[in-house]
Design a protein around this motif. Structure first.
Motif, PDB file in Angstrom:
ATOM      1  N   GLU A 104       0.695  -1.260   0.403  1.00  0.00           N
ATOM      2  CA  GLU A 104       0.152   0.039  -0.078  1.00  0.00           C
ATOM      3  C   GLU A 104       0.666   1.134  -0.107  1.00  0.00           C
ATOM      4  O   GLU A 104       0.344   2.485  -0.373  1.00  0.00           O
ATOM      5  N   LYS A 105       1.976   1.690   0.743  1.00  0.00           N
ATOM      6  CA  LYS A 105       2.898   2.322   0.975  1.00  0.00           C
ATOM      7  C   LYS A 105       3.664   2.798  -0.604  1.00  0.00           C
ATOM      8  O   LYS A 105       3.711   3.915  -0.938  1.00  0.00           O
ATOM      9  N   SER A 138       2.054   1.585  -3.379  1.00  0.00           N
ATOM     10  CA  SER A 138       1.623   2.339  -4.442  1.00  0.00           C
ATOM     11  C   SER A 138       1.316   4.084  -4.063  1.00  0.00           C
ATOM     12  O   SER A 138       0.973   4.119  -5.134  1.00  0.00           O
ATOM     13  N   LYS A 139       0.929   4.049  -2.679  1.00  0.00           N
ATOM     14  CA  LYS A 139       1.082   5.686  -2.591  1.00  0.00           C
ATOM     15  C   LYS A 139       2.005   6.201  -2.855  1.00  0.00           C
ATOM     16  O   LYS A 139       1.809   7.343  -4.178  1.00  0.00           O
ATOM     17  N   ASP A 160       1.328   9.174  -5.473  1.00  0.00           N
ATOM     18  CA  ASP A 160       2.032  10.445  -5.419  1.00  0.00           C
ATOM     19  C   ASP A 160       2.892  11.221  -5.414  1.00  0.00           C
ATOM     20  O   ASP A 160       3.586  12.345  -5.599  1.00  0.00           O
ATOM     21  N   ASP A 194       6.662   8.942   2.215  1.00  0.00           N
ATOM     22  CA  ASP A 194       6.626   9.878   2.745  1.00  0.00           C
ATOM     23  C   ASP A 194       7.674   9.965   4.506  1.00  0.00           C
ATOM     24  O   ASP A 194       7.536  10.707   4.671  1.00  0.00           O
TER      25      ASP A 194
END
Length: 157
Positions: free
Chosen positions: A106-107, A109-110, A114, A118
């Motif tokens: 999920e990270k 993919s983000k 984006d 982060d």
């Protein structure tokens, strides 16, 4: 693509030397165009001899700067991720590396959507070197321990 002779094919790559050599070897008619390389965005190159030096360097990176570290080994990338808590680990989800189970898909993919991450660090194999953009002004360091020049260029891209 090569067998499709009734159409014009356009290939673009920052690392086209192998493809051009193949086309020449096969006597396939082609046109090559190049854009001059611009490495003006690279402030300096630093070389290190072992992983302890790398870890010391990473610890000295200011908290408001980010780094992406490409390694040839998923085990090394995961070990660094495990050492530096504010980090993300990336390897091929379809590969055979046992470490892939630790990747937060999920990270990842983000990050791809984006075009930034982060965490302070991303530790990745070369799986991340093709076809992605990271547009984050906080990324100040790109660390690569991969010796293949084409992969190195892709990582720096």
């Amino acid at each position: 693509m090569i067998n499709e002779t009734s159409k014009i094919r356009i290939c673009m790559s920052a690392t086209a030397d192998a493809m051009i050599a193949f086309l020449k070897y096969k006597n396939i008619k082609h046109e090559s165009y190049s854009i001059p390389h611009d490495y003006s965005h690279i402030k300096e190159l630093i070389f290190y001899q072992n992983d302890k030096v790398l870890e010391k360097f990473l610890r000295q990176i200011p908290k408001n700067h980010k780094a992406i570290c490409f390694t040839k080994s998923s085990a090394k990338a995961f070990k660094l991720h495990d050492t530096f808590k504010n980090s993300m680990f990336v390897c091929s989800p379809s590969g055979t590396a046992p470490e892939k189970k630790h990747m937060d898909k999920e990270k990842v993919s983000k990050m791809l959507i984006d075009e930034k991450f982060d965490e302070q660090f991303v530790f990745s194999t070369s799986t991340l070197d093709n076809g992605i953009n990271l547009k984050d002004k906080l990324i100040k360091y790109v660390i690569v321990d991969i010796m293949d020049i084409d992969v190195l260029i892709q990582c720096l891209g």
